[in-house]
Design an enzyme around this catalytic site. Structure first.
Site, mmCIF file in Angstrom:
data_model
loop_
_atom_site.group_PDB
_atom_site.id
_atom_site.type_symbol
_atom_site.label_atom_id
_atom_site.label_comp_id
_atom_site.label_asym_id
_atom_site.label_seq_id
_atom_site.Cartn_x
_atom_site.Cartn_y
_atom_site.Cartn_z
ATOM 1 N N SER A 177 0.803 -1.218 0.000
ATOM 2 C CA SER A 177 0.000 0.000 0.000
ATOM 3 C C SER A 177 0.840 1.275 0.000
ATOM 4 C CB SER A 177 -0.961 0.000 1.185
ATOM 5 O OG SER A 177 -0.256 -0.139 2.401
ATOM 6 N N HIS A 205 -5.363 -2.983 -3.193
ATOM 7 C CA HIS A 205 -4.940 -2.036 -4.232
ATOM 8 C C HIS A 205 -4.872 -2.642 -5.628
ATOM 9 C CE1 HIS A 205 -4.091 1.020 -1.240
ATOM 10 N NE2 HIS A 205 -3.633 0.043 -0.498
ATOM 11 N N LYS A 237 -11.746 1.331 -2.458
ATOM 12 C CA LYS A 237 -10.647 1.900 -3.247
ATOM 13 C C LYS A 237 -11.071 1.968 -4.711
ATOM 14 C CE LYS A 237 -7.471 1.266 0.413
ATOM 15 N NZ LYS A 237 -6.892 0.314 1.334
HETATM 16 C C1 PLP Z 1 -6.980 0.115 2.761
HETATM 17 C C2 PLP Z 1 -6.413 -1.209 3.071
HETATM 18 C C3 PLP Z 1 -7.073 -2.096 3.922
HETATM 19 C C4 PLP Z 1 -8.279 -1.693 4.708
HETATM 20 O O1 PLP Z 1 -9.406 -1.586 3.926
HETATM 21 P P1 PLP Z 1 -10.618 -0.680 4.460
HETATM 22 O O2 PLP Z 1 -11.792 -1.183 3.708
HETATM 23 O O3 PLP Z 1 -10.257 0.717 4.143
HETATM 24 O O4 PLP Z 1 -10.723 -0.942 5.932
HETATM 25 C C5 PLP Z 1 -6.545 -3.355 4.083
HETATM 26 N N1 PLP Z 1 -5.418 -3.732 3.457
HETATM 27 C C6 PLP Z 1 -4.736 -2.883 2.654
HETATM 28 C C7 PLP Z 1 -3.497 -3.355 1.979
HETATM 29 C C8 PLP Z 1 -5.208 -1.595 2.445
HETATM 30 O O5 PLP Z 1 -4.523 -0.744 1.695
#
Ligand code: PLP
Length: 386
Positions: A177, A205, A237
């Site tokens: 991330s 991602h 995302k």
């Molecule tokens: C954003 C993210 C999460 C968490 O997801 P949310 O739905 O925002 O709680 C988990 N793992 C990774 C790698 C992320 O980037």
């Protein structure tokens, strides 16, 4: 440690680690109003530009006409609607797996999976740069945790060989991330299969962005459910909505329904949100031009930064980190960009390792070529600092 909170906050400020929120006055899109005026932002995870898409918004409105607002109960009691059920089936189809299960957030999905699959007798093997939600999930599961150096499959192999436990789970971000690079998924899957461990990939991602129709990092690498039994994807995302899902075998999903505490003991997502997400999923799969445009912008950006000779990490994904090193330098860079009308917040420890504070530049399909050129012009005049 005492409860002298003021002293703790002052120390954080003195170390250039203080975090502050900004109040947005306009929806998620590249040109965004904060307080006084608009800033061109390069920091959202809305990779495909769907968070403010009129059809997705209309899906939410239609959904609330039909379903109201709250689900009213957890999934296991009376909160699981036909909207949730249809979304789960469509997500399973999108990633080519037998079944999928919705969670309220990616954080909760990770916590739920590790808690359901492991106990004190289990061992988690976790990449050093995994997302905080996987780190917390491992801690909460009470399993033993073994951290391996970033993407170091040979090191992981030695750790696995030294540990004999009934359940050994390798967990990794599929796309990291804060760095934007891909995990060596095929090698990890082969190692897992050779050693009888399981592999879980967090594709927060990659889902929507990589692979055919945005099916994600595993689809791009040609890895099926047998190779990677547990896939976690998020809906907040690339899909521009909210929530998350886990996809895998029938037995995995039934096990999560029985045992994942963050699934069982929480209210189901609003069904209207599930309807909106169904629209976003359909758009994300069908409109490949969004992925093509993103790839074009990423190339243009990387070519431009290459000519400037700035310390950009190797990444083919929308996450393009520019390493500043110290937190103070990252803040100075971010302030310079803001003076140019651009918003790229500094990402500092503990979110990233000490000495690797950075600008985490994120491109989306909603950006234009001109936006990328404006960013490159501002980067060409970054201030010299220590
Ligand atoms: C954003 C993210 C999460 C968490 O997801 P949310 O739905 O925002 O709680 C988990 N793992 C990774 C790698 C992320 O980037």
């Amino acid at each position: 440690m005492s409860f002298d909170l003021e002293a703790g906050l002052a120390a954080r400020r003195a170390a250039d680690l203080y975090r502050q929120r900004r109040v947005a006055q306009s929806p998620q899109e590249p040109g965004r109003v904060f307080g006084e005026g608009a800033l061109l932002t390069f920091c959202s995870n809305d990779y495909l530009g769907l968070a403010n898409h009129p059809e997705v918004s209309a899906g939410l409105a239609r959904g609330s006409e039909r379903w109201g607002v709250g689900a009213g109960a957890s999934h296991l009691l009376a909160g699981h609607t036909a909207a949730h059920h249809a979304l789960e089936e469509e997500l399973a189809d999108a990633v080519g797996r037998p079944r999928a299960l919705l969670f309220s957030t990616g954080y909760m999905a990770n916590v739920g999976v590790l808690g359901a699959l492991l106990d004190r007798n289990g061992v988690v093997f976790s990449d050093r740069l995994n997302h905080a939600s996987l780190i917390d999930a491992a801690r909460l599961s009470r399993a033993e945790v073994q951290i391996y150096p970033h993407c170091d499959v040979a090191h992981l192999q030695r750790l696995l060989a030294a540990v004999n436990a009934p359940r050994r789970l390798i967990v990794t971000d599929a796309v990291f991330s804060m760095d934007g690079n891909l995990a060596p998924l095929a090698e990890l899957a082969a190692l897992a299969q050779r050693t009888g461990a399981w592999l879980m990939a967090d594709d927060a991602h990659g889902f929507g962005v990589l692979g055919p129709e945005g099916a994600g990092s595993l689809a791009q690498a040609g890895l099926d459910t047998a190779a990677v039994p547990v896939l976690m994807g998020t809906l907040g995302k690339a899909l521009g909505c909210f929530g998350a899902f886990v996809a895998g075998s029938e037995a995995l999903i039934e096990t999560l329904i029985q045992h994942a505490r963050s699934y069982i003991y929480t209210t189901a997502l609003p069904p209207a949100l599930a309807e909106a997400t169904r629209v976003a999923l359909r758009l994300a799969r069908a409109e490949s031009w969004r992925r093509e445009k993103l790839a074009f912008l990423i190339r243009r950006f990387r070519d431009g930064v290459g000519q400037l000779g700035l310390p950009l990490l190797a990444s083919d994904t929308p996450i393009q980190p520019l390493i500043a090193g110290s937190s103070s330098r990252a803040l100075a860079w971010s302030a310079h960009l803001e003076a140019c009308g651009l918003l790229v917040p500094a990402v500092r420890p503990p979110t990233v390792p000490q000495g690797t504070a950075r600008l985490r530049i994120v491109l989306t399909a909603a950006h234009g070529e001109g936006d990328v050129d404006r960013l490159l012009e501002a980067l060409a005049t970054l201030p010299e600092t220590d």
